[in-house]
Design an enzyme around this catalytic site. Structure first.
Site, PDB file in Angstrom:
ATOM      1  N   ASP A 123       0.862  -1.172   0.000  1.00 51.80           N
ATOM      2  CA  ASP A 123       0.000   0.000   0.000  1.00 51.80           C
ATOM      3  C   ASP A 123       0.907   1.233   0.000  1.00 51.80           C
ATOM      4  O   ASP A 123       2.137   1.134   0.102  1.00 51.80           O
ATOM      5  CB  ASP A 123      -0.975  -0.021   1.185  1.00 51.80           C
TER       6      ASP A 123
HETATM    7  C1  NOJ Z   1      -3.968   4.026   0.098  1.00 48.81           C
HETATM    8  C2  NOJ Z   1      -5.131   3.107   0.184  1.00 48.81           C
HETATM    9  O1  NOJ Z   1      -5.102   2.386   1.401  1.00 48.81           O
HETATM   10  C3  NOJ Z   1      -5.228   2.107  -0.959  1.00 48.81           C
HETATM   11  O2  NOJ Z   1      -6.441   1.421  -0.875  1.00 48.81           O
HETATM   12  C4  NOJ Z   1      -5.065   2.802  -2.271  1.00 48.81           C
HETATM   13  O3  NOJ Z   1      -5.170   1.865  -3.316  1.00 48.81           O
HETATM   14  C5  NOJ Z   1      -3.734   3.515  -2.287  1.00 48.81           C
HETATM   15  N1  NOJ Z   1      -3.715   4.512  -1.235  1.00 48.81           N
HETATM   16  C6  NOJ Z   1      -3.441   4.184  -3.620  1.00 48.81           C
HETATM   17  O4  NOJ Z   1      -4.247   5.264  -3.815  1.00 48.81           O
END
Ligand code: NOJ
Length: 760
Positions: free
Chosen positions: A294
Site C-alpha cells: 500500500d
Molecule cells: C492508500 C489506500 O489504502 C489504498 O487502498 C489505495 O489503493 C492507495 N492509497 C493508492 O491510492
C-alpha cells in the site's frame, strides 16, 4: 515488413535495439503458452542490472494520487533511467501514451510501464459505492458494473485497478466501511469474485480489461476502535473464517494482484508478514500474482518499529513476498545495498521481477504497450448512455427501504407540493461518493433534480437546505419549516457528505452529524407525511427517526444516477429490493455488533439480568443484517430438506417456496443461514450460506433451492484443521437474518477432514 507487434515496430522504426544485442526486445514473438512466457520473461530478466530489476518493482505516483504523505513524482528522466516499473494515478490516453513512449523507445530496457489507479466504483460513469452495491445482493450486477469500469478505465490508459476492496468489517466507525461489501464473508466472497471477473474480463490481454487487486491483505477492516490503520486483534479462526475467505474467493476467480494492508496482526505488520503472504497466499493457496504494497506501506515498517533502518525493512518486506513498492522508493534505493552485502539473495528480487514481467506479458504490453491508450476510444467509451442506464439499474437495486409505516411510500406522482429539505439533496459530489476516480459532480443527478424530473407538471417542488451537513448552523431551519408547512409531503435528505466515509475518515459517533437530527425533529413537528432519505457510507444510529419518521430510505451514495434512482423508488416506478450488508446499531455503544456472533454461555435475554447485553438498551440492533422492505409482501413456506439425515460426506438441498402476496411485482432476496448446533469449538449463532434474488409478479410463487455442500458446513475444529463434524445443524431461511424459519439437519458418521493442513 511482416506484421510485428506494435512495440517491435516501434523499436525498429526508432532504430533501437535492446541493450545492444541483435534482438529487439519487443520483436521477440510472444505466445500464450506459459512456457514461452517464462522463457521470454527469463530472457528479459537476464539482461537487467540489479538497479533495473528494482526499478521494475518501483511504483511512483502521478499527480492525482496523493493518499498519504507527499512523495516524489517521477519524471521522464526516471523512466529513461529504468527507475520506474509502474505509475499510480497517471490518467488519460494522452498522458499514458506519452510516458509509455518514453519507456519503450528511450529507456535502455524498453520495458513497458504499468499504469495503475484506484478505480473503485466506476471511472467516469460512477456506480453505487461498494457498500451500497453489496446491498443489491446481486453479484451479476457487481460484475457488470466492474466490467464497465474496466472498459472506461482501460480506454483512459489504465491497466491496473486497486479494487475490489474485499475487507470484511464489523466496524461502522471505520471510514473505509464504505469501500467494502460489509460484515459477512459469504456475501463478501461472492461480490469479490464477481468484481474480479468483471474487471479482468475474459482475458487480461483484451485492451478493455483491467488487472484487479484484492485489498487490503488482511484484516484491515478489523482496526481496533475503527481507527484506520490501527492494530488488529484477530484470533486465528476468525482470521481464516471471516477475513480471509473473500481473498480466497478473489484468488479462485483469478485475481492477478493483491495489496498488503497497513495494519499489523499479532505484532507482525502485513508488509512484512511472511506467514500470511508467502505462507497462506502463495503456498497454501498457490497464488502467483503481484503483491503490491500500500501507499508508503514499506516505509511504514519503520514506524511499526520493525527496524530503524530502511534497508532492513525493505529486505523484510520483499522477503515476506511484497513485489511492488508503492511510492516508498525503498526497494530501489536501499535493496542494492542489501543484495551486495549478501543479506538479500538476488533470487528473491528475481522472483518478484518475474512476477511483474509476467504480468506485463499477460496484459499484452510487450506486444502493444499502447494497447489501451487511444483518445478516440476514450471519448467513445466513456459515460455512454448504456453505461448510465446500467448505473441507474445498479442504483435502484442498491437502495434499502428501512421502514414504511402506513405505506407512506410510494408517493403519488400527482402530489400537489413536495418539500425537499436537506443540504445533501442538492449535493452532487456526495451523490457520487468517495473514490470517484474521473467522476464529475456535473454528471451526477441529485435527489432534488431526480424528484423534479419524476413529478408531473402540476407538482410544485420546494427546496430548502435547512442546515449544513456538519456545522452547527440552525439559521436555515425557519425556511425549512416554512416550506414543509406549504407541502403535502416532505422528503428530508440527511446523513453524511461523501468525505465523511472514506480513508482516514473514521467517526467516534454514528449519529446523523451536525444539527441535521434537530432539523428532522423540527420539520417532523409540522405534521406532514415525512420521508427520510439517508445518504451515508456507514451504518448510522437513527433510533429517533425509526420511532417517529414513518418512511426511511437508505440511499447510500449511488453514483451518477443517484437522484433518478431515489425518485424511482420514492414515486414507485421501482419497487425497492436492497438488503443491509451490515448491521445498523441503535447506538455506537453497541459496536461491535454483527449477526454471525457467538452464542456465549449466557446468551442475551431481556428478562434475565446475568446475560450478555447492556442494561440500558435492547440487545438487538436497530436493523439486522439482511433487512430491507418492499412495496409488496412475500410469504415463505417452511424450509424443507432433500434429506433430514445424512453423513458428513453428503450434500443436501434446502427448498423454500416464496409467494408474492401483495398487489405489485417485486424482487425478493431469499437468504439461507446455517448453525452447527454443537462442535468441537463454539460456532456462530448463524452464518449466511446462500442467497438468491428472485423477481415475482403479484400472486406468483417460486421454489428456491440451495445446495449445501460439506464445505459450507465445515469449520476450523479443535485441531485447527478444516473439518465437518457429525451432529445437528439448524438450517434457516428467510428475508433477513432476524426473520427466519428453520429446520434441522442431522449428519452422522465420522468427523471428516476437508483439509489436513493446520492453520496454526
Ligand atoms: C492508500 C489506500 O489504502 C489504498 O487502498 C489505495 O489503493 C492507495 N492509497 C493508492 O491510492
Amino acid at each position: 515488413m511482416a506484421r510485428l507487434p506494435h512495440a517491435a515496430r516501434l523499436a525498429l522504426s526508432a532504430g533501437v535495439l535492446f541493450l545492444g544485442t541483435s534482438t529487439p526486445l519487443a520483436a521477440q514473438r510472444v505466445s500464450a503458452s506459459s512456457a514461452r512466457m517464462n522463457r521470454f520473461v527469463d530472457s528479459v530478466l537476464a539482461r537487467l542490472t540489479l538497479e533495473e530489476k528494482l526499478g521494475q518493482l518501483t511504483q511512483y505516483r502521478g499527480r492525482f494520487s496523493l493518499t498519504g504523505p507527499q512523495t516524489p513524482e517521477a519524471g521522464a528522466e526516471d523512466i529513461r533511467a529504468g527507475r520506474v516499473g509502474s505509475f499510480l494515478g497517471v490518467r488519460g490516453a494522452a498522458p499514458t501514451r506519452e510516458m509509455q513512449q518514453i519507456a519503450v523507445t528511450q529507456s535502455r530496457t524498453r520495458i513497458p510501464l504499468l499504469f495503475a489507479d484506484d478505480i473503485i466504483h466506476g471511472w467516469r460513469t460512477i456506480f453505487p459505492v461498494p457498500l451500497a452495491e453489496a446491498a443489491s445482493f446481486n453479484p451479476a450486477l457487481a460484475e457488470r458494473t466492474a466490467r464497465i469500469a474496466a472498459v472506461e478505465g482501460a480506454a483512459a490508459g489504465i491497466h491496473w485497478t486497486f479494487a475490489p476492496m474485499v475487507d470484511i468489517t464489523r466496524e461502522p466507525r471505520w471510514g473505509r466501511v464504505v469501500e467494502g461489501a460489509g460484515e459477512d464473508p459469504y456475501l463478501g466472497s461472492a461480490i469479490a469474485a464477481a468484481k474480479v471477473r468483471g474487471f479482468q474480463g475474459a482475458s487480461l490481454r483484451d485492451s478493455l480489461s483491467l488487472m484487479a487487486t484484492a485489498k487490503h491483505f488482511v484484516a484491515y477492516g478489523a482496526a481496533e476502535g475503527g481507527r484506520d490503520y490501527n492494530t488488529t486483534d484477530v484470533p486465528l479462526r476468525t482470521l481464516h473464517e471471516m477475513y480471509l475467505p473473500p481473498f480466497h474467493a478473489a484468488v479462485n476467480a483469478g485475481v492477478k494482484s493483491i495489496m498488503a494492508a497497513f495494519n499489523q496482526i499479532d505484532g507482525v505488520p502485513m508488509h512484512a508478514n511472511k506467514a500470511l503472504i508467502d505462507g497462506v497466499l502463495r503456498t497454501r493457496w498457490g497464488w502467483d500474482g503481484i503483491l503490491v504494497s500500500d501507499y508508503t506501506g514499506v516505509m511504514e515498517l519503520l514506524q511499526h518499529g520493525l527496524s530503524a533502518d530502511s534497508g532492513t525493512v525493505g529486505r523484510l518486506s520483499i522477503d515476506a513476498g511484497v513485489d511492488v513498492d508503492m511510492v516508498s522508493n525503498i526497494f530501489y534505493k536501499d535493496l542494492p545495498r542489501e543484495v551486495r552485502a549478501g543479506r538479500l539473495p538476488v533470487a528473491v528480487v528475481d522472483s518478484a521481477v518475474r512476477r511483474v514481467l509476467r504480468t506485463k506479458y499477460e496484459l499484452g504490453l510487450f506486444d502493444n504497450p499502447f494497447k489501451s491508450s487511444s483518445e478516440a476510444r476514450e471519448k467513445a467509451l466513456t459515460l455512454t448512455s448504456a453505461h448510465r442506464a446500467e448505473a441507474r439499474a445498479a442504483a435502484q437495486q442498491s437502495i434499502v427501504l428501512l421502514r414504511n409505516e402506513g405505506n407512506v411510500l410510494p408517493l403519488a406522482k400527482s402530489v400537489k407540493t413536495v418539500a425537499v429539505i436537506g443540504a445533501l439533496a442538492d449535493d452532487a459530489r456526495s451523490a457520487l461518493g468517495g473514490w470517484a476516480a474521473a467522476g464529475r459532480p456535473e454528471d451526477a443527478v441529485t435527489v432534488l433534480v431526480g424528484i423534479r424530473k419524476a413529478v408531473g407538471a402540476d407538482t410544485r417542488v420546494l427546496y430548502a437546505p435547512g442546515a449544513p451537513v456538519e456545522a452547527a448552523d440552525t439559521t436555515g431551519f425557519a425556511e425549512a419549516v416554512r416550506i414543509a408547512r406549504e407541502a403535502d409531503v416532505v422528503v428530508m435528505v440527511v446523513g453524511e457528505h461523501q468525505d465523511m466515509s472514506a480513508e482516514a475518515r473514521n467517526r467516534s459517533s454514528l449519529d446523523v452529524p451536525g444539527v441535521q437530527q434537530q432539523l428532522v425533529e423540527r420539520v417532523h413537528a409540522v405534521g406532514k407525511p415525512t420521508v427520510a432519505v439517508l445518504m451515508n457510507g456507514r451504518p448510522l444510529s437513527i433510533p429517533w427517526m425509526v420511532q417517529h419518521v414513518p418512511a426511511i430510505v437508505e440511499s447510500w451514495y449511488l453514483g451518477v444516477e443517484h437522484g433518478n434512482a431515489v425518485a424511482d423508488v420514492l414515486f414507485g416506478a421501482v419497487n425497492p429490493s436492497g438488503r443491509l450488508p451490515i448491521t445498523f446499531p441503535r447506538t455506537v455503544g453497541q459496536v461491535p455488533i454483527y449477526y454471525n456472533h457467538m452464542n456465549t454461555g449466557r446468551p442475551s435475554d431481556e428478562k434475565e439480568r446475568y446475560t450478555s447485553k447492556y442494561f440500558d438498551i435492547p440487545f438487538t440492533p436497530l436493523y439486522a443484517f439482511g433487512h430491507g422492505l418492499s412495496y409488496t409482501t412475500f410469504r415463505y413456506s417452511a424450509p424443507t430438506l432433500s434429506r433430514s439425515k445424512g453423513t458428513t460426506a453428503d450434500s443436501v438441498t434446502v427448498s423454500v417456496t416464496v409467494t408474492n402476496t401483495g398487489a405489485r411485482s417485486g424482487d425478493e432476496v431469499v437468504q439461507l443461514y446455517v448453525r452447527d448446533d454443537a462442535g468441537s469449538v463454539s460456532r456462530p449463532v448463524k452464518e449466511l450460506k446462500g442467497f438468491r434474488r428472485i423477481s415475482l409478479a403479484a400472486g406468483a410463487s417460486e421454489t428456491v433451492t440451495f445446495r449445501l455442500t460439506p464445505d459450507e458446513l465445515s469449520f476450523y475444529g479443535a485441531q485447527y484443521r478444516r473439518v465437518i463434524e457429525p451432529g445437528t445443524f439448524t438450517i434457516m431461511v428467510g428475508p433477513s437474518s432476524d426473520r427466519v424459519q428453520s429446520t434441522t439437519l442431522e449428519l452422522t458418521g465420522r468427523t471428516r477432514v476437508l483439509d489436513a493442513r493446520s492453520i496454526r
